[in-house]
Design a protein around this motif. Structure first.
Motif, PDB file in Angstrom:
ATOM      1  N   GLU A 174      -2.994   2.042   7.837  1.00  0.00           N
ATOM      2  CA  GLU A 174      -2.876   2.904   6.519  1.00  0.00           C
ATOM      3  C   GLU A 174      -3.460   4.132   6.309  1.00  0.00           C
ATOM      4  N   LEU A 214      -1.907   6.900   8.481  1.00  0.00           N
ATOM      5  CA  LEU A 214      -0.772   7.242   7.965  1.00  0.00           C
ATOM      6  C   LEU A 214      -0.955   8.018   6.666  1.00  0.00           C
ATOM      7  N   ARG A 274       0.910   6.672  17.164  1.00  0.00           N
ATOM      8  CA  ARG A 274       0.867   5.973  18.280  1.00  0.00           C
ATOM      9  C   ARG A 274       0.139   6.837  19.331  1.00  0.00           C
ATOM     10  N   LEU A 306       1.714  -4.939  16.238  1.00  0.00           N
ATOM     11  CA  LEU A 306       1.464  -3.939  15.509  1.00  0.00           C
ATOM     12  C   LEU A 306       2.289  -2.645  15.722  1.00  0.00           C
ATOM     13  N   LEU A 341       5.958  -5.643   7.205  1.00  0.00           N
ATOM     14  CA  LEU A 341       5.007  -4.379   6.873  1.00  0.00           C
ATOM     15  C   LEU A 341       5.393  -4.110   5.587  1.00  0.00           C
ATOM     16  N   SER A 388       3.278  -5.689   2.950  1.00  0.00           N
ATOM     17  CA  SER A 388       1.842  -5.641   3.256  1.00  0.00           C
ATOM     18  C   SER A 388       0.878  -5.224   2.140  1.00  0.00           C
ATOM     19  N   LEU A 417       0.403  -2.280   1.694  1.00  0.00           N
ATOM     20  CA  LEU A 417      -0.059  -0.943   2.109  1.00  0.00           C
ATOM     21  C   LEU A 417       0.694   0.398   1.905  1.00  0.00           C
ATOM     22  N   PRO A 418       0.711   1.084   1.064  1.00  0.00           N
ATOM     23  CA  PRO A 418       1.861   1.917   0.653  1.00  0.00           C
ATOM     24  C   PRO A 418       2.409   2.652   1.730  1.00  0.00           C
ATOM     25  N   GLN A 419       1.491   3.325   2.708  1.00  0.00           N
ATOM     26  CA  GLN A 419       2.076   4.191   3.732  1.00  0.00           C
ATOM     27  C   GLN A 419       2.820   3.232   4.858  1.00  0.00           C
ATOM     28  N   VAL A 420       1.926   2.316   5.250  1.00  0.00           N
ATOM     29  CA  VAL A 420       2.364   1.248   6.006  1.00  0.00           C
ATOM     30  C   VAL A 420       3.997   0.801   5.630  1.00  0.00           C
ATOM     31  N   ALA A 444       6.701   3.483   6.096  1.00  0.00           N
ATOM     32  CA  ALA A 444       6.749   3.823   7.387  1.00  0.00           C
ATOM     33  C   ALA A 444       7.440   2.421   8.318  1.00  0.00           C
ATOM     34  N   LEU A 454       7.605   1.826  12.323  1.00  0.00           N
ATOM     35  CA  LEU A 454       6.564   0.992  12.608  1.00  0.00           C
ATOM     36  C   LEU A 454       7.176  -0.357  13.602  1.00  0.00           C
TER      37      LEU A 454
END
Lengths: 231, 231
Positions: A132, A135, A153, B172, B188, B191, B193-196, B199, B203
């Motif tokens: 996170e 990102l 990645r 992951l 995800l 999760s 988690l905003p960016q996760v 994306a 991901l």
DNA sequence: ACCTGAACACCGTTCAAGT
DNA sequence: ACCTGAACACCGTTCAAGT
């Protein structure tokens, strides 16, 4: 080492003899496992060696961990959870640098466990927080979610590859010991391979801090090159 | 599978019964070990399982290899020696690309052995040939020996990190299976988690070939950025 | 020179039995 | 609920003895 005189009354002790281990728990087992790895290397980690540290029978561990594999996961996860996301500074470059150094600090804090941590898939939510953070930096640099994931990645691959090298210290990758540098340089110069021979002085030497920063510089340039133009 | 009628007279066979294994040798043991790894994974590799393949007692292996560790080295070395240096084309970019793909081909030819090959220090001269090839390309691109070594290290770290990911397939890092993509994407996205979360679609998906080429593009840009200006 | 029997000091894990 | 005795099916490796 010596007994401590308690300032307060102890909780009633009953007949229970003072066992080495008050209460077995997943966390206690995981900590003992990490201690064994620190002391004897990951090859020394067995259910029996862990149980010995805890003063308990090996089979007792199975009440708190599913098996050795689960224990390894717990250790890897715990090491990674030591990572503290640095506060963003506003500079993308500084943020990436800080994050990379923090990742390095955490994984190298237990060198004998590093391969485990770096190799084992960061499965749980413990591994998600750094993702996170990365990102977030890439997003604020203007990356689309898709680009951010690709860059993430590549960045992680480079970091993991570099850190694995630091802990495995292959003979192909130089050393810091002057005598050993001389020896390897000599070997490489006589390898019969012209480019290896002429690069021998640099191949034989490895300064971990400098080398990490060099690679970090490169991959930060790489991010800038990808994301800079679109700003 | 079936008997072959010899066109020439066989060497005299005497009373020797047709043993499963004509002659034990380091090479035969190493090949048997690789076969065990291919069939059962690296966890299934034991001195006993190797000896079983050869129809021989486990202790006999010790006349040809120093121990299990030595055997693992032999396997890693042998896999890496399959690498055929591509003929230089004159294009730095094409040469780097070809070398990287050849490295990938060789390490992924035995997926279960890949971690061994990538993790174990490429000690002997088997590991030196690819290094010479990479240095040659970087040299012809105008790199000083010092720069070439630094770039070599970064390139290898990135390749190794990327290939390790391909074979370990951590949760992951996405997958290619559509159902699994959907499942992970959902996880995800929830999760917290905003960016996760934003994306998540990227991901959850991992296309090995595309991802490798993307990273390869990045590190080739990186080499160009370092070396291009000075030409 | 090469192979092996007997042996040693280990492994991870299960399961029924104890408290 | 938690721990363990007995037990199983393994390990890597040494060494003296056999051919």
């Amino acid at each position: 080492m010596t007994d401590v005189t308690p300032t307060r009354a102890d909780p009633p002790r009953r007949g229970r003899p003072p066992k080495a281990q008050a209460q077995l728990s997943r966390a206690a087992i995981r900590d003992a496992a990490l201690q064994v790895i620190d002391d004897e290397g990951s090859g020394g980690l067995t259910m029996r060696s862990v149980s010995r540290v805890l003063g308990v029978d090996a089979k007792s561990l199975y009440h708190h961990v599913a098996g050795k594999d689960d224990l390894l996961d717990a250790v890897a996860e715990h090491v990674l959870e030591q990572l503290r996301i640095p506060a963003p500074t506003g500079s993308i470059e500084a943020d990436l640098r800080a994050l990379a150094h923090e990742f390095r600090r955490v994984t190298l804090a237990h060198p004998e466990a590093a391969t485990l941590v770096l190799t084992r898939q960061l499965s749980s939510s413990g591994g998600l927080a750094p993702v996170e953070a990365l990102l977030t930096v890439l997003h604020s640099a203007g990356a689309t979610p898709e680009d951010a994931v690709h860059l993430l990645r590549t960045l992680l691959a480079t970091l993991i590859g570099t850190l694995l090298r630091e802990v495995s210290a292959g003979p192909l990758f130089g050393t810091s010991d002057p005598d050993e540098i001389a020896r390897r340089r000599h070997t490489l110069e006589n390898s019969g391979l012209p480019q290896v021979a002429s690069a021998a002085p640099h191949l034989a030497r490895y300064d971990r801090d400098r080398e990490f920063d060099y690679t970090l510089d490169l991959i930060i340039d790489l991010v800038n090159a990808r994301l800079g133009p679109r700003k």
